[in-house]
Design a protein around this motif. Sequence first.
Motif, PDB file in Angstrom:
ATOM      1  N   THR A 108      -9.673   7.339   0.323  1.00  0.00           N
ATOM      2  CA  THR A 108     -10.809   8.049   0.913  1.00  0.00           C
ATOM      3  C   THR A 108     -10.378   8.833   2.150  1.00  0.00           C
ATOM      4  O   THR A 108     -10.772   9.991   2.337  1.00  0.00           O
ATOM      5  CB  THR A 108     -11.943   7.040   1.272  1.00  0.00           C
ATOM      6  N   GLY A 144      -9.479  -7.526   2.415  1.00  0.00           N
ATOM      7  CA  GLY A 144     -10.033  -7.294   1.082  1.00  0.00           C
ATOM      8  C   GLY A 144      -8.915  -7.310   0.065  1.00  0.00           C
ATOM      9  O   GLY A 144      -7.764  -7.605   0.381  1.00  0.00           O
ATOM     10  N   SER A 145      -9.264  -6.957  -1.146  1.00  0.00           N
ATOM     11  CA  SER A 145      -8.260  -6.939  -2.209  1.00  0.00           C
ATOM     12  C   SER A 145      -7.338  -5.734  -2.031  1.00  0.00           C
ATOM     13  O   SER A 145      -7.662  -4.775  -1.312  1.00  0.00           O
ATOM     14  CB  SER A 145      -8.938  -6.868  -3.578  1.00  0.00           C
ATOM     15  N   GLN A 156       0.833  -1.208   0.000  1.00  0.00           N
ATOM     16  CA  GLN A 156       0.000   0.000   0.000  1.00  0.00           C
ATOM     17  C   GLN A 156       0.864   1.254   0.000  1.00  0.00           C
ATOM     18  O   GLN A 156       0.560   2.230  -0.694  1.00  0.00           O
ATOM     19  CB  GLN A 156      -0.955  -0.002   1.201  1.00  0.00           C
ATOM     20  N   GLU A 204      -6.807  -3.482  -4.135  1.00  0.00           N
ATOM     21  CA  GLU A 204      -7.522  -2.317  -4.653  1.00  0.00           C
ATOM     22  C   GLU A 204      -8.531  -1.782  -3.643  1.00  0.00           C
ATOM     23  O   GLU A 204      -8.659  -0.570  -3.476  1.00  0.00           O
ATOM     24  CB  GLU A 204      -8.242  -2.674  -5.966  1.00  0.00           C
ATOM     25  N   GLU A 205      -9.265  -2.676  -2.958  1.00  0.00           N
ATOM     26  CA  GLU A 205     -10.251  -2.241  -1.966  1.00  0.00           C
ATOM     27  C   GLU A 205      -9.573  -1.502  -0.813  1.00  0.00           C
ATOM     28  O   GLU A 205     -10.044  -0.443  -0.367  1.00  0.00           O
ATOM     29  CB  GLU A 205     -11.034  -3.437  -1.431  1.00  0.00           C
ATOM     30  N   ILE A 206      -8.478  -2.047  -0.338  1.00  0.00           N
ATOM     31  CA  ILE A 206      -7.754  -1.418   0.771  1.00  0.00           C
ATOM     32  C   ILE A 206      -7.190  -0.074   0.320  1.00  0.00           C
ATOM     33  O   ILE A 206      -7.274   0.921   1.046  1.00  0.00           O
ATOM     34  CB  ILE A 206      -6.643  -2.362   1.291  1.00  0.00           C
ATOM     35  N   HIS A 207      -6.657  -0.038  -0.887  1.00  0.00           N
ATOM     36  CA  HIS A 207      -6.122   1.214  -1.421  1.00  0.00           C
ATOM     37  C   HIS A 207      -7.219   2.280  -1.503  1.00  0.00           C
ATOM     38  O   HIS A 207      -6.985   3.447  -1.133  1.00  0.00           O
ATOM     39  CB  HIS A 207      -5.483   0.998  -2.794  1.00  0.00           C
ATOM     40  N   GLU A 208      -8.385   1.913  -1.939  1.00  0.00           N
ATOM     41  CA  GLU A 208      -9.496   2.877  -2.030  1.00  0.00           C
ATOM     42  C   GLU A 208      -9.868   3.413  -0.652  1.00  0.00           C
ATOM     43  O   GLU A 208     -10.175   4.594  -0.510  1.00  0.00           O
ATOM     44  CB  GLU A 208     -10.712   2.250  -2.718  1.00  0.00           C
ATOM     45  N   ARG A 209      -9.821   2.564   0.366  1.00  0.00           N
ATOM     46  CA  ARG A 209     -10.109   3.021   1.734  1.00  0.00           C
ATOM     47  C   ARG A 209      -9.080   4.058   2.182  1.00  0.00           C
ATOM     48  O   ARG A 209      -9.415   5.063   2.809  1.00  0.00           O
ATOM     49  CB  ARG A 209     -10.124   1.839   2.703  1.00  0.00           C
TER      50      ARG A 209
END
Length: 186
Positions: free
Chosen positions: A178, A167-168, A15, A170-175
Amino acid sequence: MIIIFGSAGSGKSTQGEILAEKHGWKWVSSGRMFRSSGDAEIEAIINRGELVPDEIVNYMIFTILDEIITKDEKGGVVLDGYPRRIEQAKYLVQHNTKLYGQHNINLAVMIDVNKDEVLERMKLRGRDDDTPEEIEKRLSIYHAAIDPILEYFTEQNIPVVHINGVGSIEEIHERIETELIKQGII
């Protein structure tokens, strides 16, 4: 400056690297720095499973940071794997305040992964020393060191956010993205 925390198996290095690359920031990883140092003493310390002494860590980290940080840079460095001890956290804040007139730490991101998920991820690594007992021991040691750092950062008015690390990638990166938006960093 953004600091990434996470226990083994949390994907924090991935990340940190993604954040730096996406935003054109510098990624400073203490683990990578130690592994690529070629220093026999540091390698021996790491191979024994010990932490590198603060004076060595601080010197190596700040040799790099002092070259790339400027007073007005906002979030331009992702610091990964440092600080690992409360003394290092205090040194980071004091050093930067002395040099730049402020601590210039915009955010501390703690990627949280529950114990069962960490155990599952460690199984995938396939290391002999990744037994449930050893992982439990490492997690306990990790939290005993990191929790006081997060408390200290809060006392120093450094925002600390907890990110769900399940999560994936990508999901963690989006969190994380945000939270960076919420904090006004991006």
